[in-house]
Design a protein around this motif. Sequence first.
Motif: not given
Length: 337
Positions: A207-220
Amino acid sequence: MQGAVPRPGAAHRPGGFLASGLGVALFSSAVFGLSGSFAKSLLETGWTPGAAVTARLTGAAIILAIPAVPALRGRWHQLKDNWLTILLFGLIGVAACQLFYFNAVERLSVGVALLLEYLAPVIIVLWLWAASRRRPRALTIAGTLLSLGGLVLVLDLTGAVRIDFVGVLWGIAAAVCLAIYFFITAKENDTLPPIVLASGGLMVGAAVMWLAAATGLLPMAFSTADTTLGPWVTPWWVSLGGLVVLATVLAYVSGIVAARALGSKVASFVSLTEVLFAVIWAWLLLGELPGPVQLLGGVLIVGGVVLVRVDELRGAGAPAAPVPAPLDHANDVEPVP
């Protein structure tokens, strides 16, 4: 690991059961050691570390929820009672630890990245020393110095092998997260089945990884290009399936069986063989092998951790100290490298 903490004396049963437990523990280390090779085969085709971690956590969380739900039947209050432990385990011990490790693997060989992560027990010793101002026993000090000397050789500062220092920082960050993970799980907790902690932690991490990706904090970034494993060119889903099913789900389940059969101390000691298996798998599947000086450094790091763990095992029979040994129950749930 499923259900309660390993029963006292489980590691002292007759030889057949002990031998079986050791075999399962070695199997667990072997499949855990595959994670770096499967991940790197995906990273080399365009996957980002965040995408590889997210896919791994999501798939494993869904699969492990199948045995976790029956384990909670009639005891759903355990989730409410232990929500903070599950949250910290998922955020630091699962999501951050894996993301940092995969970032290290992207820049370093699998063996070097894992050796850096396995400095976690040394970090624990240094932290407890600084926090308590109580000098560790001689064997622990010797193991710490040996591991630090091994780290210098692994970095091979004057050698021909070029080390990416950003990758080194990611590896050390993974070690810090692993050390925090050990502190989180070291506290004995009979109210939360380890399989539930594992499944819940994986869900939180996903959930944390998906949230970080959705907010643009984590390149996916994902890729459907074929991956290369040893002499074989395989579809991308083969590497991903191996990462999820072999290196996560089977690794957790076998780790559960091993910890219940051997006890957490012995199981965590045997888990040191994961470094050896990771280097072998990286050699066979990726053609990676650390240089001679780095291999020597790896031997020193593992040797130092062995000395620290031996000192813990010796201390287990001594009178109770005011501060409990930090790794006594650290492998009730195996770390996911």
